[in-house]
Enzyme design. Structure first.
Site, PDB file in Angstrom:
ATOM      1  N   CYS A  49      -2.108  -7.000   6.411  1.00  0.00           N
ATOM      2  CA  CYS A  49      -1.418  -8.148   5.804  1.00  0.00           C
ATOM      3  C   CYS A  49      -0.466  -8.858   6.758  1.00  0.00           C
ATOM      4  CB  CYS A  49      -0.683  -7.706   4.558  1.00  0.00           C
ATOM      5  SG  CYS A  49      -1.777  -6.932   3.361  1.00  0.00           S
TER       6      CYS A  49
ATOM      7  N   GLU B 255       0.854  -1.176   0.000  1.00  0.00           N
ATOM      8  CA  GLU B 255       0.000   0.000   0.000  1.00  0.00           C
ATOM      9  C   GLU B 255       0.899   1.238   0.000  1.00  0.00           C
ATOM     10  OE1 GLU B 255      -3.014  -0.254   3.062  1.00  0.00           O
ATOM     11  OE2 GLU B 255      -3.421  -2.314   2.466  1.00  0.00           O
TER      12      GLU B 255
HETATM   13  C1  UGA Z   1       2.984  -5.942   2.939  1.00  0.00           C
HETATM   14  C2  UGA Z   1       4.156  -6.451   2.072  1.00  0.00           C
HETATM   15  O1  UGA Z   1       5.262  -5.547   2.195  1.00  0.00           O
HETATM   16  C3  UGA Z   1       3.723  -6.553   0.610  1.00  0.00           C
HETATM   17  O2  UGA Z   1       4.781  -7.097  -0.159  1.00  0.00           O
HETATM   18  C4  UGA Z   1       2.493  -7.466   0.533  1.00  0.00           C
HETATM   19  O3  UGA Z   1       2.013  -7.561  -0.795  1.00  0.00           O
HETATM   20  C5  UGA Z   1       1.393  -6.894   1.402  1.00  0.00           C
HETATM   21  O4  UGA Z   1       1.857  -6.799   2.751  1.00  0.00           O
HETATM   22  C6  UGA Z   1       0.228  -7.829   1.314  1.00  0.00           C
HETATM   23  O5  UGA Z   1       0.328  -8.962   1.795  1.00  0.00           O
HETATM   24  O6  UGA Z   1      -0.775  -7.478   0.691  1.00  0.00           O
HETATM   25  P1  UGA Z   1       1.924  -3.526   3.388  1.00  0.00           P
HETATM   26  O7  UGA Z   1       1.016  -4.213   4.358  1.00  0.00           O
HETATM   27  O8  UGA Z   1       1.363  -2.552   2.410  1.00  0.00           O
HETATM   28  O9  UGA Z   1       2.695  -4.624   2.489  1.00  0.00           O
HETATM   29  O10 UGA Z   1       3.004  -2.748   4.248  1.00  0.00           O
HETATM   30  P2  UGA Z   1       4.583  -2.804   4.481  1.00  0.00           P
HETATM   31  O11 UGA Z   1       5.236  -1.744   3.703  1.00  0.00           O
HETATM   32  O12 UGA Z   1       5.098  -4.180   4.346  1.00  0.00           O
HETATM   33  O13 UGA Z   1       4.643  -2.392   6.025  1.00  0.00           O
HETATM   34  C7  UGA Z   1       4.042  -3.234   7.007  1.00  0.00           C
HETATM   35  C8  UGA Z   1       4.255  -2.684   8.389  1.00  0.00           C
HETATM   36  O14 UGA Z   1       5.622  -2.841   8.771  1.00  0.00           O
HETATM   37  C9  UGA Z   1       3.947  -1.197   8.570  1.00  0.00           C
HETATM   38  O15 UGA Z   1       3.205  -1.030   9.754  1.00  0.00           O
HETATM   39  C10 UGA Z   1       5.308  -0.548   8.670  1.00  0.00           C
HETATM   40  O16 UGA Z   1       5.291   0.617   9.448  1.00  0.00           O
HETATM   41  C11 UGA Z   1       6.107  -1.645   9.349  1.00  0.00           C
HETATM   42  N1  UGA Z   1       7.570  -1.569   9.115  1.00  0.00           N
HETATM   43  C12 UGA Z   1       8.072  -1.703   7.857  1.00  0.00           C
HETATM   44  C13 UGA Z   1       8.432  -1.397  10.179  1.00  0.00           C
HETATM   45  O17 UGA Z   1       8.003  -1.299  11.356  1.00  0.00           O
HETATM   46  N2  UGA Z   1       9.779  -1.353   9.960  1.00  0.00           N
HETATM   47  C14 UGA Z   1      10.304  -1.462   8.705  1.00  0.00           C
HETATM   48  O18 UGA Z   1      11.544  -1.424   8.595  1.00  0.00           O
HETATM   49  C15 UGA Z   1       9.438  -1.648   7.636  1.00  0.00           C
END
Ligand code: UGA
Length: 439
Positions: free
Chosen positions: A266, A149
């Site tokens: 997710c 997203e």
């Molecule tokens: C995630 C995956 O990254 C996608 O590849 C996948 O397609 C998607 O889920 C899905 O299954 O549909 P998304 O949920 O959009 O994507 O978000 P992310 O960018 O992965 O972040 C997830 C969470 O991790 C967020 O709350 C973010 O703040 C946190 N995060 C991310 C951290 O706390 N630290 C980081 O270094 C990176």
């Protein structure tokens, strides 16, 4: 190619518009009238950068939206893009929307059609769906989606990889599978011509790839958050640690940002559904580590409430807390399992007066958390605050001026839940600064 897309949420609406932008004739189907009305009017029903522009560029000639499943008749490829949330009170995935989507299009499927599963499902689901589809003469391909997203349009049009799970017998793709693959190759002709890697495999592997990828990402985040706990116990700095280990290309710096941890629709539910499925398959030991990944992640939220208590001289009862961020991550209005709102609600329950702000997610947040107060700007949220918590790292919060914000608060106390502010700058402006896993 005539295509239908079933489910017009963060995944399906973007997928439908993206496929139309590639030149296909697309119909998007959803049960939500309000969502379809918005899309028909050319409006994105949720905040996703680039989607409004894409809808405007594609126009309405090749892209239509409907709540009537009969309008999927005549499409040759049908993408199933509905949600698979966590089952209430259980770790398992709730497949009711997948079942409903398939039931809705089933009467309109023709022999030779391809049904493409994009929803995230427990391994074994595709095999069952394929068997159920057999009498219709349609063939199933499992084609997991990896979009993030906030970057959904770009990730859909230029993904890191494309995965096909095809029907196989004794390890060999069936003739129907080969024919279905040719149709899907035609749908993805543009990205494939760009040289985007294509992994062709069986159903089981394709379904596992998706949850394995999300489990790995969740593990990476919880790993660095576990290091943050060590840093807190030793006075070390987790951001320097992440930079240092991230220089090793085998490790990589991405997804090593310590802080409030992961949320969203997710990662949290996918690791739980994966554990539940492993249990059903008799291999729960293999994924026991994901329990720890989940536990480390949830501890970060508790830690943030404790930090607030620490900087407020031992109690947050009656204290004014400003929470910057409601979305689970920046560039999204999605509040599903948002760490920011989870912490805000905890503080409110423990007696603090919490005001939340967010550039995009207030409407969604207000619907779910009506007890919290909301403000339109960080300055309004922080007025007379005893402590400010940066919970979602929107650019506008990273760029806040500590002097200007210092004018409106009662006490200059900043809790940086995403480790994105420069401690030296904020301290020089008279703030008590606390990060997560930073001295
Ligand atoms: C995630 C995956 O990254 C996608 O590849 C996948 O397609 C998607 O889920 C899905 O299954 O549909 P998304 O949920 O959009 O994507 O978000 P992310 O960018 O992965 O972040 C997830 C969470 O991790 C967020 O709350 C973010 O703040 C946190 N995060 C991310 C951290 O706390 N630290 C980081 O270094 C990176």
């Amino acid at each position: 190619m005539r295509i239908s897309v079933i489910g017009c949420g963060y995944l399906g609406a973007v997928h439908a518009a993206s496929m139309a932008s590639l030149g296909h004739e697309v119909v998007g189907l959803d049960v939500d009238e309000a969502k379809i009305d918005a899309l028909r009017a050319g409006r994105a029903p949720f905040y996703e950068p680039g989607l409004p522009e894409l809808l405007a560029a594609v126009g309405t000639d090749r892209l239509t939206w409907t709540t009537d499943p009969a309008h999927t008749a005549g499409a040759r490829v049908h993408f199933v893009c509905v949600g698979t949330p966590q089952m209430r009170g259980e770790f398992r995935a709730d497949l009711q929307y997948v079942e409903a989507a398939l039931a809705a299009i089933r009467p309109y499927l023709a022999p030779g059609d391809v049904v493409v599963g994009k929803s995230t499902v427990p391994v074994g689901t595709a095999e069952r769906i394929a068997a159920e589809l057999e009498p219709t003469g349609a063939t199933l391909i499992w084609n997991p989606e990896f979009l993030r997203e906030g970057f959904a349009v770009d990730d859909t049009l230029h993904p890191d990889r494309i995965v096909y799970g095809l029907p196989t017998v004794d390890g060999v793709t069936t003739p129907a599978g080969e024919a279905a693959r040719a149709l899907l190759d035609a749908v993805y002709a543009t990205p494939l011509a760009e040289g985007i890697p294509l992994v062709v495999t069986d159903y089981a592997t394709a379904q596992l790839v998706k949850v394995a990828a999300n489990s790995f990402l969740a593990t990476k985040i919880s790993f660095v958050n576990a290091m943050a706990e060590l840093c807190e116990a030793t006075g070390a700095d987790v951001t320097a640690l992440a930079d240092a280990i991230g220089h090793d290309v085998r490790i990589g710096r991405k997804f090593l940002n310590a802080g409030l941890g992961f949320g969203g629709g997710c990662l949290p539910k996918d690791i739980r559904a994966f554990m539940a499925r492993a249990g059903e398959l008799g291999v729960s030991d293999a994924l026991r580590f994901l329990q720890e990944v989940d536990a480390v992640n949830m501890r970060r939220r508790v830690r943030m409430v404790d930090l607030a208590r620490e900087v407020c001289d031992g109690s947050i009862v009656g204290r004014r807390v400003a929470v910057l961020g409601a979305a689970f991550k920046p560039n999204s209005d999605d509040i599903r399992d948002s760490p920011a709102l989870s912490v805000a609600a905890q503080m409110q329950l423990q007696g603090a007066h919490v005001t939340v702000t967010d550039p995009q997610a207030i409407t969604n947040a207000r619907t779910k958390w009506s007890d919290l107060r909301f403000a339109d700007t960080p300055e309004a949220a922080a007025r007379d605050a005893d402590v400010v918590l940066l919970a979602t790292e929107w650019t506008q919060y990273r760029d806040l001026d500590p002097h200007a914000l210092g004018q409106v608060v009662a006490h200059r106390r900043m809790l940086d839940g995403r480790n994105v502010l420069d401690p030296a700058v904020w301290r020089a402006a008279g703030w008590t600064y606390r990060g997560m896993g930073r001295p």
